[in-house]
Design a protein around this motif. Sequence first.
Motif, PDB file in Angstrom:
ATOM      1  N   PRO A 105       0.813  -1.164   0.118  1.00  0.00           N
ATOM      2  CA  PRO A 105       0.042  -0.059   0.042  1.00  0.00           C
ATOM      3  C   PRO A 105       0.973   1.232  -0.051  1.00  0.00           C
ATOM      4  O   PRO A 105       2.075   1.167   0.483  1.00  0.00           O
ATOM      5  CB  PRO A 105      -0.761  -0.172   1.195  1.00  0.00           C
ATOM      6  N   PRO A 106       0.283   2.561  -0.637  1.00  0.00           N
ATOM      7  CA  PRO A 106       1.310   3.447  -0.656  1.00  0.00           C
ATOM      8  C   PRO A 106       1.746   3.970   0.657  1.00  0.00           C
ATOM      9  O   PRO A 106       0.641   3.687   1.634  1.00  0.00           O
ATOM     10  CB  PRO A 106       0.203   4.627  -1.363  1.00  0.00           C
ATOM     11  N   GLY A 107       2.794   4.486   0.763  1.00  0.00           N
ATOM     12  CA  GLY A 107       3.061   4.967   2.477  1.00  0.00           C
ATOM     13  C   GLY A 107       3.751   4.023   3.133  1.00  0.00           C
ATOM     14  O   GLY A 107       4.020   4.216   4.176  1.00  0.00           O
ATOM     15  N   LEU A 108       3.921   2.716   2.718  1.00  0.00           N
ATOM     16  CA  LEU A 108       4.624   1.434   3.243  1.00  0.00           C
ATOM     17  C   LEU A 108       6.010   2.088   3.927  1.00  0.00           C
ATOM     18  O   LEU A 108       6.707   2.331   3.298  1.00  0.00           O
ATOM     19  CB  LEU A 108       4.744   0.406   2.480  1.00  0.00           C
ATOM     20  N   ALA A 109       6.193   1.915   5.249  1.00  0.00           N
ATOM     21  CA  ALA A 109       7.417   2.519   5.783  1.00  0.00           C
ATOM     22  C   ALA A 109       8.201   1.502   6.371  1.00  0.00           C
ATOM     23  O   ALA A 109       9.507   1.521   6.459  1.00  0.00           O
ATOM     24  CB  ALA A 109       7.229   3.519   6.800  1.00  0.00           C
ATOM     25  N   GLY A 110       7.735   0.427   6.564  1.00  0.00           N
ATOM     26  CA  GLY A 110       8.492  -0.810   7.187  1.00  0.00           C
ATOM     27  C   GLY A 110       9.147  -1.695   6.206  1.00  0.00           C
ATOM     28  O   GLY A 110       9.342  -1.187   4.982  1.00  0.00           O
ATOM     29  N   ALA A 111       9.807  -2.640   6.640  1.00  0.00           N
ATOM     30  CA  ALA A 111      10.582  -3.434   5.795  1.00  0.00           C
ATOM     31  C   ALA A 111       9.414  -4.630   5.055  1.00  0.00           C
ATOM     32  O   ALA A 111       8.536  -4.928   5.761  1.00  0.00           O
ATOM     33  CB  ALA A 111      11.554  -4.280   6.697  1.00  0.00           C
ATOM     34  N   ALA A 112       9.925  -4.953   3.910  1.00  0.00           N
ATOM     35  CA  ALA A 112       9.381  -5.982   3.143  1.00  0.00           C
ATOM     36  C   ALA A 112      10.163  -6.784   2.423  1.00  0.00           C
ATOM     37  O   ALA A 112      11.193  -6.444   1.948  1.00  0.00           O
ATOM     38  CB  ALA A 112       8.402  -5.282   2.080  1.00  0.00           C
ATOM     39  N   ALA A 113       9.918  -8.252   2.186  1.00  0.00           N
ATOM     40  CA  ALA A 113      10.485  -9.260   1.808  1.00  0.00           C
ATOM     41  C   ALA A 113       9.622  -9.663   0.274  1.00  0.00           C
ATOM     42  O   ALA A 113       8.572  -9.894   0.442  1.00  0.00           O
ATOM     43  CB  ALA A 113      11.051 -10.222   2.639  1.00  0.00           C
ATOM     44  N   TYR A 114      10.824  -9.875  -0.676  1.00  0.00           N
ATOM     45  CA  TYR A 114      10.102 -10.447  -1.852  1.00  0.00           C
ATOM     46  C   TYR A 114      10.817 -11.409  -2.371  1.00  0.00           C
ATOM     47  O   TYR A 114      12.052 -11.681  -2.113  1.00  0.00           O
ATOM     48  CB  TYR A 114      10.005  -9.229  -3.029  1.00  0.00           C
ATOM     49  N   ASN A 115      10.317 -12.304  -3.420  1.00  0.00           N
ATOM     50  CA  ASN A 115      11.197 -13.181  -4.173  1.00  0.00           C
ATOM     51  C   ASN A 115      10.639 -13.422  -5.359  1.00  0.00           C
ATOM     52  O   ASN A 115       9.265 -13.263  -5.644  1.00  0.00           O
ATOM     53  CB  ASN A 115      11.234 -14.601  -3.110  1.00  0.00           C
ATOM     54  N   TYR A 116      11.368 -14.095  -6.279  1.00  0.00           N
ATOM     55  CA  TYR A 116      11.103 -14.452  -7.710  1.00  0.00           C
ATOM     56  C   TYR A 116      11.692 -15.510  -8.078  1.00  0.00           C
ATOM     57  O   TYR A 116      13.050 -15.701  -7.975  1.00  0.00           O
ATOM     58  CB  TYR A 116      11.176 -13.244  -8.574  1.00  0.00           C
ATOM     59  N   THR A 117      11.110 -16.583  -8.840  1.00  0.00           N
ATOM     60  CA  THR A 117      11.655 -17.734  -9.332  1.00  0.00           C
ATOM     61  C   THR A 117      11.630 -17.522 -10.620  1.00  0.00           C
ATOM     62  O   THR A 117      10.731 -17.672 -11.104  1.00  0.00           O
ATOM     63  CB  THR A 117      11.184 -18.940  -8.733  1.00  0.00           C
ATOM     64  N   ASP A 118      12.942 -17.613 -11.394  1.00  0.00           N
ATOM     65  CA  ASP A 118      13.096 -17.441 -13.045  1.00  0.00           C
ATOM     66  C   ASP A 118      13.555 -19.076 -13.365  1.00  0.00           C
ATOM     67  O   ASP A 118      14.527 -19.475 -13.213  1.00  0.00           O
ATOM     68  CB  ASP A 118      14.210 -16.636 -13.191  1.00  0.00           C
ATOM     69  N   ASP A 119      12.559 -19.370 -13.972  1.00  0.00           N
ATOM     70  CA  ASP A 119      12.959 -20.842 -15.132  1.00  0.00           C
ATOM     71  C   ASP A 119      14.093 -20.794 -16.083  1.00  0.00           C
ATOM     72  O   ASP A 119      13.753 -19.749 -16.978  1.00  0.00           O
ATOM     73  CB  ASP A 119      11.763 -21.322 -15.612  1.00  0.00           C
ATOM     74  N   ILE A 120      15.190 -20.932 -15.940  1.00  0.00           N
ATOM     75  CA  ILE A 120      16.297 -20.664 -17.007  1.00  0.00           C
ATOM     76  C   ILE A 120      16.720 -21.990 -17.794  1.00  0.00           C
ATOM     77  O   ILE A 120      17.659 -22.135 -18.203  1.00  0.00           O
ATOM     78  CB  ILE A 120      17.634 -20.287 -16.076  1.00  0.00           C
ATOM     79  N   SER A 121      15.663 -23.045 -17.661  1.00  0.00           N
ATOM     80  CA  SER A 121      16.091 -24.231 -18.450  1.00  0.00           C
ATOM     81  C   SER A 121      16.304 -23.954 -19.993  1.00  0.00           C
ATOM     82  O   SER A 121      16.997 -24.777 -20.792  1.00  0.00           O
ATOM     83  CB  SER A 121      15.068 -25.156 -18.270  1.00  0.00           C
ATOM     84  N   GLY A 122      15.717 -22.850 -20.592  1.00  0.00           N
ATOM     85  CA  GLY A 122      16.254 -22.459 -22.094  1.00  0.00           C
ATOM     86  C   GLY A 122      17.510 -21.823 -22.268  1.00  0.00           C
ATOM     87  O   GLY A 122      17.403 -21.232 -23.491  1.00  0.00           O
ATOM     88  N   ILE A 123      18.169 -21.036 -21.068  1.00  0.00           N
ATOM     89  CA  ILE A 123      19.156 -20.354 -21.375  1.00  0.00           C
ATOM     90  C   ILE A 123      20.299 -21.075 -22.140  1.00  0.00           C
ATOM     91  O   ILE A 123      20.822 -21.957 -21.457  1.00  0.00           O
ATOM     92  CB  ILE A 123      19.505 -19.635 -20.017  1.00  0.00           C
ATOM     93  N   LYS A 124      21.037 -20.545 -23.145  1.00  0.00           N
ATOM     94  CA  LYS A 124      22.033 -21.070 -23.661  1.00  0.00           C
ATOM     95  C   LYS A 124      23.445 -20.680 -23.313  1.00  0.00           C
ATOM     96  O   LYS A 124      24.281 -20.985 -23.486  1.00  0.00           O
ATOM     97  CB  LYS A 124      22.085 -21.310 -25.312  1.00  0.00           C
ATOM     98  N   SER A 125      23.371 -19.385 -22.870  1.00  0.00           N
ATOM     99  CA  SER A 125      24.430 -18.664 -22.272  1.00  0.00           C
ATOM    100  C   SER A 125      25.416 -19.134 -21.441  1.00  0.00           C
ATOM    101  O   SER A 125      24.627 -19.841 -20.583  1.00  0.00           O
ATOM    102  CB  SER A 125      23.900 -17.103 -22.132  1.00  0.00           C
ATOM    103  N   GLN A 126      26.444 -19.004 -21.010  1.00  0.00           N
ATOM    104  CA  GLN A 126      27.257 -19.238 -20.021  1.00  0.00           C
ATOM    105  C   GLN A 126      27.025 -18.502 -18.790  1.00  0.00           C
ATOM    106  O   GLN A 126      27.205 -19.037 -17.615  1.00  0.00           O
ATOM    107  CB  GLN A 126      28.778 -19.156 -20.374  1.00  0.00           C
TER     108      GLN A 126
END
Length: 186
Positions: A62-83
């Motif tokens: 919500p707007p004005g959130l002043a405290g700490a917040a934690a986030y996460n995201y999972t990225d599927d990298i199975s198709g990545i061909k780069s090193q």
Amino acid sequence: LWVAETSTVLPLTLLEFNGRLVDNNGLLNWKTTDEINTNSFDIERSTDGVNFQILHRVNTGPPGLAGAAAYNYTDDISGIKSQNIYYRIKFSQMDDRQLYSNVIKYQLASSQQPVIKISPNPVKDNMQIQIYSSADNLAAISLYDQMGQLINKTMTQVQKGTNVISLNIFNNRPAGIYQAVILLGD
């Protein structure tokens, strides 16, 4: 007498941004505080460290959130061909300003064998050791000087996937050649 009253809302504070690679996923975590003027976070990925593409948008609390917040995201990298794979977060502010996090770089392993990379080379103060492990393991890191004398031994737990270990032990050491011996498992 002239009086001007202005107020500026400072941008959020990024407390932490880290991640690790497990199997075919990039697991990203970040913590913020003072999201008073923040609209959203864009998780961005690159395979060359220059051209980033948006993977996912996370709207803030919500707007004005002043405290700490934690986030996460999972990225599927199975198709990545780069090193290599790079991640960063773009913070969009309500006043149309955009800020960026630091960039996290991972080297993708092409096999299940452990991969170890030390950077920067040459090391000045802080040495980063990137270890890809096919299983949870104990890592023993021993550093020797030119005379073969043990100058530091560190034991640390590594998890399955890519781990980054920082050692800040060279700030009082003379320039020279040092040897790192890294043992994984028993």
